[in-house]
Structures are given as C-alpha cells and as structure tokens.
Design a protein around this motif. Structure first.
Motif, PDB file in Angstrom:
ATOM      1  N   THR A  10       1.883  13.808   6.306  1.00 22.85           N
ATOM      2  CA  THR A  10       1.989  12.858   7.396  1.00 22.85           C
ATOM      3  C   THR A  10       0.837  11.878   7.279  1.00 22.85           C
ATOM      4  O   THR A  10      -0.127  12.106   6.560  1.00 22.85           O
ATOM      5  CB  THR A  10       1.923  13.572   8.758  1.00 22.85           C
ATOM      6  OG1 THR A  10       0.902  14.561   8.694  1.00 22.85           O
ATOM      7  CG2 THR A  10       3.238  14.233   9.072  1.00 22.85           C
ATOM      8  N   THR A  11       0.973  10.794   8.021  1.00 18.94           N
ATOM      9  CA  THR A  11      -0.051   9.754   7.911  1.00 18.94           C
ATOM     10  C   THR A  11      -1.282  10.146   8.722  1.00 18.94           C
ATOM     11  O   THR A  11      -1.206  10.894   9.694  1.00 18.94           O
ATOM     12  CB  THR A  11       0.495   8.414   8.419  1.00 18.94           C
ATOM     13  OG1 THR A  11       1.077   8.644   9.691  1.00 18.94           O
ATOM     14  CG2 THR A  11       1.536   7.871   7.484  1.00 18.94           C
ATOM     15  N   VAL A  53       0.839  -1.198   0.000  1.00 15.43           N
ATOM     16  CA  VAL A  53       0.000   0.000   0.000  1.00 15.43           C
ATOM     17  C   VAL A  53       0.876   1.250   0.000  1.00 15.43           C
ATOM     18  O   VAL A  53       0.534   2.264  -0.590  1.00 15.43           O
ATOM     19  CB  VAL A  53      -0.964  -0.016   1.200  1.00 15.43           C
ATOM     20  CG1 VAL A  53      -1.751   1.276   1.284  1.00 15.43           C
ATOM     21  CG2 VAL A  53      -1.906  -1.193   1.102  1.00 15.43           C
ATOM     22  N   ARG A  54       2.042   1.183   0.639  1.00 13.63           N
ATOM     23  CA  ARG A  54       2.965   2.322   0.658  1.00 13.63           C
ATOM     24  C   ARG A  54       3.520   2.640  -0.736  1.00 13.63           C
ATOM     25  O   ARG A  54       3.638   3.802  -1.105  1.00 13.63           O
ATOM     26  CB  ARG A  54       4.179   2.004   1.549  1.00 13.63           C
ATOM     27  CG  ARG A  54       4.110   2.407   2.979  1.00 13.63           C
ATOM     28  CD  ARG A  54       3.996   3.880   3.182  1.00 13.63           C
ATOM     29  NE  ARG A  54       3.176   4.176   4.339  1.00 13.63           N
ATOM     30  CZ  ARG A  54       3.633   4.266   5.572  1.00 13.63           C
ATOM     31  NH1 ARG A  54       4.898   4.135   5.808  1.00 13.63           N
ATOM     32  NH2 ARG A  54       2.819   4.523   6.571  1.00 13.63           N
ATOM     33  N   MET A  74       7.406  13.839  -0.891  1.00 11.22           N
ATOM     34  CA  MET A  74       6.826  14.464   0.298  1.00 11.22           C
ATOM     35  C   MET A  74       6.070  13.492   1.193  1.00 11.22           C
ATOM     36  O   MET A  74       5.714  13.842   2.318  1.00 11.22           O
ATOM     37  CB  MET A  74       5.892  15.606  -0.089  1.00 11.22           C
ATOM     38  CG  MET A  74       6.627  16.752  -0.741  1.00 11.22           C
ATOM     39  SD  MET A  74       5.715  18.276  -0.643  1.00 11.22           S
ATOM     40  CE  MET A  74       4.153  17.804  -1.311  1.00 11.22           C
ATOM     41  N   ALA A  75       5.785  12.288   0.696  1.00 12.82           N
ATOM     42  CA  ALA A  75       5.089  11.333   1.550  1.00 12.82           C
ATOM     43  C   ALA A  75       5.984  10.122   1.817  1.00 12.82           C
ATOM     44  O   ALA A  75       6.340   9.830   2.948  1.00 12.82           O
ATOM     45  CB  ALA A  75       3.774  10.902   0.900  1.00 12.82           C
ATOM     46  N   MET A  76       6.400   9.448   0.738  1.00 12.43           N
ATOM     47  CA  MET A  76       7.213   8.250   0.912  1.00 12.43           C
ATOM     48  C   MET A  76       8.573   8.598   1.498  1.00 12.43           C
ATOM     49  O   MET A  76       9.093   7.888   2.345  1.00 12.43           O
ATOM     50  CB  MET A  76       7.388   7.561  -0.434  1.00 12.43           C
ATOM     51  CG  MET A  76       7.107   6.091  -0.365  1.00 12.43           C
ATOM     52  SD  MET A  76       6.699   5.455  -1.976  1.00 12.43           S
ATOM     53  CE  MET A  76       8.198   4.670  -2.439  1.00 12.43           C
ATOM     54  N   ALA A  77       9.177   9.687   1.001  1.00  9.34           N
ATOM     55  CA  ALA A  77      10.458  10.131   1.547  1.00  9.34           C
ATOM     56  C   ALA A  77      10.288  11.574   2.006  1.00  9.34           C
ATOM     57  O   ALA A  77       9.303  12.219   1.674  1.00  9.34           O
ATOM     58  CB  ALA A  77      11.543  10.043   0.482  1.00  9.34           C
ATOM     59  N   GLY A 124      -3.753   4.827   8.956  1.00  9.63           N
ATOM     60  CA  GLY A 124      -2.332   5.124   9.010  1.00  9.63           C
ATOM     61  C   GLY A 124      -1.685   5.334   7.664  1.00  9.63           C
ATOM     62  O   GLY A 124      -0.493   5.134   7.514  1.00  9.63           O
ATOM     63  N   GLN A 125      -2.458   5.722   6.669  1.00  9.23           N
ATOM     64  CA  GLN A 125      -1.876   6.031   5.356  1.00  9.23           C
ATOM     65  C   GLN A 125      -1.865   7.536   5.154  1.00  9.23           C
ATOM     66  O   GLN A 125      -2.497   8.281   5.872  1.00  9.23           O
ATOM     67  CB  GLN A 125      -2.683   5.355   4.235  1.00  9.23           C
ATOM     68  CG  GLN A 125      -2.882   3.866   4.423  1.00  9.23           C
ATOM     69  CD  GLN A 125      -1.584   3.085   4.390  1.00  9.23           C
ATOM     70  OE1 GLN A 125      -0.557   3.595   3.952  1.00  9.23           O
ATOM     71  NE2 GLN A 125      -1.619   1.864   4.882  1.00  9.23           N
TER      72      GLN A 125
END
Lengths: 378, 323
Positions: free
Chosen positions: B129-130, B14-15, B225-228, B156-157
């Motif tokens: 942020t999640t 999902v990430r 900005m999300a994954m890293a 939490g996504q």
C-alpha cells in the motif's frame, strides 16, 4: 582438455546431439505439464492425434509449418553470418503490408497466379526494407543488430496498428483490418495433395505457399553453400578478421544478409494473409517470427534441418490447439514454453551433452582403432 | 488546469517508472560484468507471477516479494549456467528465458487458479500500500507549487518506489566505490586481466547475474503487488525491453539509468493520457507513435546520432581461460 570440446562424427554432430537436446527440452516441458496437474503422456498422445490423426489436422500442421519454414530460414541465413535477427516477427508483420498492397490492388482484375508473384516480390521487399535499417546500422554504425531488431519489432507493431486503424481499414468498418480480398487475392489450397494420400483436408488453409517455402529452402541452400556470396557470408560469420583479410566487403555482406533474412521473414505473410484470412489483420504473425529462432537452432541452420523442425513446431501448434479441448489447463501457451526450452537446450546449452557424448564416442573409437574417424561435413 | 495536468502526468510517471528502474539496474549489474541479458522481461514476468501467486496463497505481501525474488533468481541462475558455465550464446539464453516465463506463467496460473491466467485479486493486506508522508495534505493546502509536488510526487508512493529511487545511488556506490564493483566493471571490460589478478571470473559473473535476478524479481513484485492487485497474463507488456532500451540509452551508467527510465516512464504516462488530445503546434499525435518513441529513440541513440552508446567490451563473449 586443451580444446574445449572434442570432435564428434558428423552424424552425431548433426543428428544425435540436436536430437538429445530436443528430447531433454520435451522432458522438461513434460515436467511443466505435470506441475499443471496433467499427465504428460496423455497430453503427448492427444497432441499427436490432433496433428496427424486426420486429414484436416495434417493440413493445419503443414499450414503452420509453412510459416515456420520461412521464419526459420530467415533466422538461419543471418546465423550463418553470425548475426542474430530477432526481428523476424516485425519483418513478417511489415511484409504483410506488401501482400495487402498487391492483393488490394490486383485482386479484382487478375487471377491469383498474377497477383501471387507481385505479392511475393512486395512482401519480400517490405520485409527486406524492415531488416535493412538494422542491417545498415550494424554495418555502418556498429549498433548491435539484436537490440535494433528487438526495437524494430515494437516499432513495427505500433506502425501496423496505426496503419490498420487509420489507413487500411475500409471507411465505416469497425474491425482494424483491410477489406476481404476478392478471388484474385486468394491462394488455392493444396487440399488435392492431401487427397492423393486419401486424406480429407477439410477446411485446413494448407496452401500453395508451402511449395514456395520448399523452393525457398532450396534457394537458401544454393545461396549459402553454392555461391560466392554465400561463401563470403559464411566466412564473415566464422571469422570477421579472416573476412577482412580476404578483402570481403563486410558492410555489404552484413546489409545484404539482413535484407535476405528480412525478405524470407516477410514472405511468411503470404501464407496467412493471402492463404488463410484473405485480409490483413492485427497481430497475424502471432509469434511465428519468434518460433523461427527455435526452428533455426533446432535445424542447425540448414534447410534440411529446418523443414523437420518447422513441421515439429507445426505439430505443436496444431496438436496444442487440440489438447486444449480435452485439457483446458494446457493451452497454446504450452508451445511457448516448449519453444523456450528448445531454444535453451538446442541453443544456449547446445554443448551441455557434448562432453558426455564425445567421451562415449571416444571409448567406442578406442575399441575399434582400425576404423578411421569419419570426416566432418560442411 | 495545465499545471494540474502536468502534475498528474508526473505522478503517473513516478507510478510507472519503478519497475523500469529495477529492471534496468538489474541489466546494468549483469551487462557491466560482461553478460548480456535480453531476459529482463521474462524474469520480471516470472517474478510478477510468483509474487501474485505467493501473496494470494500466503496472504502476505512480504512472502510474495520473497518468492518473486527467489523465482527470478532461479531463472537468472539458468542464464548464468548457460552463458558462464556452458559458455553458450547469452542472447539465445535470454530469449529462451523470456519464452519459458511467458508460457509458464499462463499455464501454471490457469492450472492453479483457474481464472484465465490471472492470479486471484489481492486484498489490501496482501499487497503493498502507499505510504503517506507526514503533513502531505497540510503542505498541499498551505504551500503553493512545492506543497502539491510534495503531496503528489514525493508522498503517497509505495515503499518499493522509494526503494527503486534509493537503488540508484546504492548501485552507483556498489559499482564505483566498492572492491566488488571495481572487479565487476573490470570483468566486463577485460576478464583476462581480472583472472590474472587471481580473481575468479566465473564467480564474479555469477554474483553479478544473481544481483540481476534479485532486482528483476523486485520489479516483477512491484507490477503485481503494487501497481496492480494481482498478476494478469503478460502483464510486463514489453517493460523488460523498455528497461533494456533505457539501459542502453543511459550508456550502462546508474545515474543516467534513472533519468532514462523516468523519460520512458513519462512517455508511457504521456501516451496513455494524451490519446486523441491535440497538442499545440504539432497537432494530434497518434498514440502509436508515442508508444514507439522509446524504441525509436534507442535506435537513434544506438546509431550514434545523439552521443554514442558503447557496450562493455567483453559483453556477450564467454570467457575461456587460457591453458
């Protein structure tokens, strides 16, 4: 405007228009240098000095140009059949296996001139094999060669990592590369050629593969313009329908064209593996396969255009390396931009300046009515 | 233990899937309108860089996202200009955009931030942020199976992740239930018919390519900005091509695109996690093989051995109005 684009005289079509396109590409690249906060003119000056200012620089320039002649020819041959082979990168990479096999097998027993022909045959063979599958799938199953060759680049990269890490690496060695070839696996340099002109070649890896590249230019010209196969290839590229009507075996031509294209790309490996590093390393192709696209587009897919285009990119590679000493902001990645811009302006936007040029020529033509329009070339 | 591993794998799936989903849907808009787009990778990379750069300068994630969209949109417009207005070769144009983006992000990143092609590390407020959904922790402790799934996969996504999954039905709705979508699909199959109906082929295709640009920008923003937390050199790492593969794998349809992206995302997560771990029956699988699997699968599909992928009929051909 009944026809989309007016016809230009041959010299304008094959020299002036590509020149204008490339100049525009460089102007835009200059803007990027400006954005990065440097002077484009100074960068240009440094680049020319780095590439032509001294013997070793020229040696490196021609060494890189050798790579790009091969990959440029590879893309060009496929272009003539209206196939777009983006897989030069992967084919050259896999061609490296062929070179390595020849060198590892023979280097301790025979001199280089025995190893060389075997390495040529094997590198071409492996390159051709890697292009055969996309060619076959295009010809027989209709899968688009662009997509399959892209996929094959990635598959080649995974395959080579696997082979170098698990198979070709000598036992106990750390770096994922083959052992260094002995004397018989090392190609002689062409330093003497530069010395004839009073230049000092230094340690430039400019080697005999350059001559092979020139021979290949000639052979490609013969193949495409002077043989029956070449005629069929160009017919197919020009009009699929016409080729079918003329009884040309479409599948055969597509597969063979892709294999020739792959073989040319595969031979590029000779220059690096046997001519410079004397071992097979990870990522030795380093983008040269992609530069071939820009070179072929700039050189109008003709060997006589490809040689100067390849040398220009050789200048960019060598000069670009020199620039970064003085301008740390401008790294080799600048070449990637220029490459992209050349592909954009000489390829996708090749017709942008045509209407303006055509109307300019139209005006000249009208003022000199008595001069007949020169016939277009091939 | 096995259950935990599977849950971890699915969580990483999902990430890593959202950028693939955004990019593949981006390609879907463009290619269904008859404009091939090899340049997903480049637009995504440019978007990721723009997001990282803008967010670190403005200290706002939202501005980062907007700048990413604008930059990617501009590149899409270059592609549109070359392939629609100038009737250039669409593949050549896409390849050009990939190179321009690959080079420019490094050069400008180095010149502006001087960190070896990176953008500065983004602080908590400057990136996404999640989002924790209500009762996630409680459900995980009290409800077997479904509880942990709710906690790890659904809650939490990043909100961009929810957006990515929501884009799939939205794209389906646009494509199959709106007038714009009908025309977009028509222009990819038979532009002459659309032209005869008095609708501008050029404008339609421009709009399709603009949708493409916007979605690629979001995909890029997700990466940096999300994954890293910030842009790193070449951070798309072939995801644009994987997305392209997923698009073909899904035969240019929105819902299968989701599953193709999840499959390729799963393979990605699987490859990272299973490095050197022997599997039952097959033994140890080389990581390189797992990495290459999406590409191999796509080639096999394209070859017509598992179903048949037929691209939009007018794809890749510039439209010349009859005069």
């Amino acid at each position: 405007m009944s026809t989309p684009y007016a016809k230009l005289p041959a010299w304008a079509e094959y020299v002036l228009l590509p020149f204008v396109n490339v100049v525009v590409a460089f102007l835009v690249a200059g803007l990027v240098v400006l954005l990065a906060g440097d002077s484009p003119l100074h960068a240009f000056q440094l680049m020319i000095e780095g590439a032509f200012g001294y013997g070793e620089g020229i040696g490196y320039t021609l060494y890189y140009a050798t790579n790009f002649i091969f990959t440029g020819l590879a893309v060009a041959v496929a272009f003539h059949c209206s196939l777009f082979n983006i897989g030069g990168e992967g084919q050259a990479y896999v061609g490296g296996i062929g070179v390595a096999i020849a060198a590892l097998w023979l280097d301790r027993f025979v001199p280089w001139w025995v190893t060389f022909p075997v390495a040529i045959a094997l590198s071409a063979g492996f390159g051709a094999l890697w292009a055969f599958i996309p060619g076959y799938l295009q010809a027989k199953r209709g899968s688009h060669v662009v997509i399959t060759t892209i996929m094959f680049n990635f598959i080649a990269s995974s395959l080579m990592v696997y082979l170098l890490v698990h198979v070709l690496k000598p036992v106990g060695a750390m770096a994922p590369q083959t052992r260094t070839f002995a004397e018989g696996g090392q190609l002689p340099t062409l330093g003497w050629l530069l010395k004839l002109f009073g230049l000092n070649p230094g340690i430039a890896p400019f080697n005999i593969t350059f001559l092979l590249a020139l021979v290949m230019c000639f052979l490609v010209w013969v193949l495409v313009w002077r043989t029956r196969f070449g005629y069929e290839l160009r017919t197919l590229g020009f009009s699929r329908g016409a080729a079918r009507y003329a009884g040309i075996n479409e599948a055969k031509i597509i597969i063979l064209t892709m294999m020739i294209s792959g073989a040319l790309a595969g031979m590029m490996a000779l220059n690096n593996v046997m001519g410079d590093q004397f071992r097979l390393q990870l990522d030795f192709v380093n983008g040269a396969g992609f530069v071939g696209i820009a070179v072929a587009l700039m050189g109008r897919s003709h060997p006589l255009g490809i040689i100067p285009a390849a040398i220009l990119f050789g200048v960019l590679y060598q000069g670009g390396a020199e620039i970064s000493f003085d301008m740390p902001e401008i790294s080799r990645d600048m070449i990637v931009i220029i490459q992209g811009l050349v592909i954009l302006f000489a390829g996708a936007l090749e017709n942008m300046f045509r209407p303006a040029l055509a109307s300019a020529f139209g005006r000249i033509g009208r003022s000199r009515r008595d001069v007949a329009a020169p016939a277009a070339g091939e | 233990m096995v259950w935990q591993t599977i849950l971890d794998l699915l969580e990483s799936t999902v990430r890593v899937s959202p950028p693939l989903i955004f990019a593949a849907l981006a390609g879907l808009f463009s290619e269904r309108s008859g404009i091939f787009d090899i340049g997903l990778e480049g637009k995504m990379l440019a978007g990721a860089f723009a997001a990282g750069a803008a967010a670190s300068v403005s200290h706002s994630a939202l501005i980062g996202l907007l700048v990413a969209i604008v930059v990617s949109l501009l590149l899409a417009l270059v592609h549109a200009f070359a392939s629609i207005t100038q009737r250039g070769n669409q593949i050549v144009s896409g390849v050009a955009i990939n190179f321009i983006a690959a080079g420019a992000t490094v050069i400008l990143g180095q010149a502006w931030f001087d960190q070896g092609g990176r953008t500065p590390q983004l602080a908590a407020g400057e990136r996404f942020t999640t989002v924790d959904l209500p009762y996630a922790q409680w459900a995980s402790n009290h409800i077997p199976v479904l509880g942990p799934i709710y906690e790890h996969l659904i809650s939490g996504q990043f909100w961009l992740t929810y957006l990515a999954f929501a884009m799939v039905p939205f794209t389906w709705w646009v494509l199959y239930r709106t007038r714009f979508g009908l025309r977009l699909r028509a222009v990819g199959e038979n532009p002459a018919a659309v032209d005869t109906a008095g609708i501008s082929v050029t404008w339609l295709r421009y709009r399709a390519v603009m949708c493409d640009g916007i979605l690629c920008g979001i995909a890029g923003a997700y990466l940096s900005m999300a994954m890293a937390a910030g842009f790193t050199k070449g951070m798309t790492a072939g995801r644009g091509y994987i997305a392209l593969a997923a698009l073909i794998f899904a035969k240019w349809r929105p819902v299968p695109v989701l599953f193709a992206c999840l499959l390729f995302g799963f393979l990605d997560a699987f490859g990272i996690r299973m490095q050197g771990v022997p599997l039952p029956i097959i033994g140890q699988v080389p990581g390189q093989f797992v990495q290459a699997l999406p590409y191999i699968l796509t080639v096999v599909l394209l070859a017509g051995f598992i179903g048949r992928a037929i691209p939009p009929r007018a794809g890749g051909k510039p439209y010349v109005k009859e005069r």
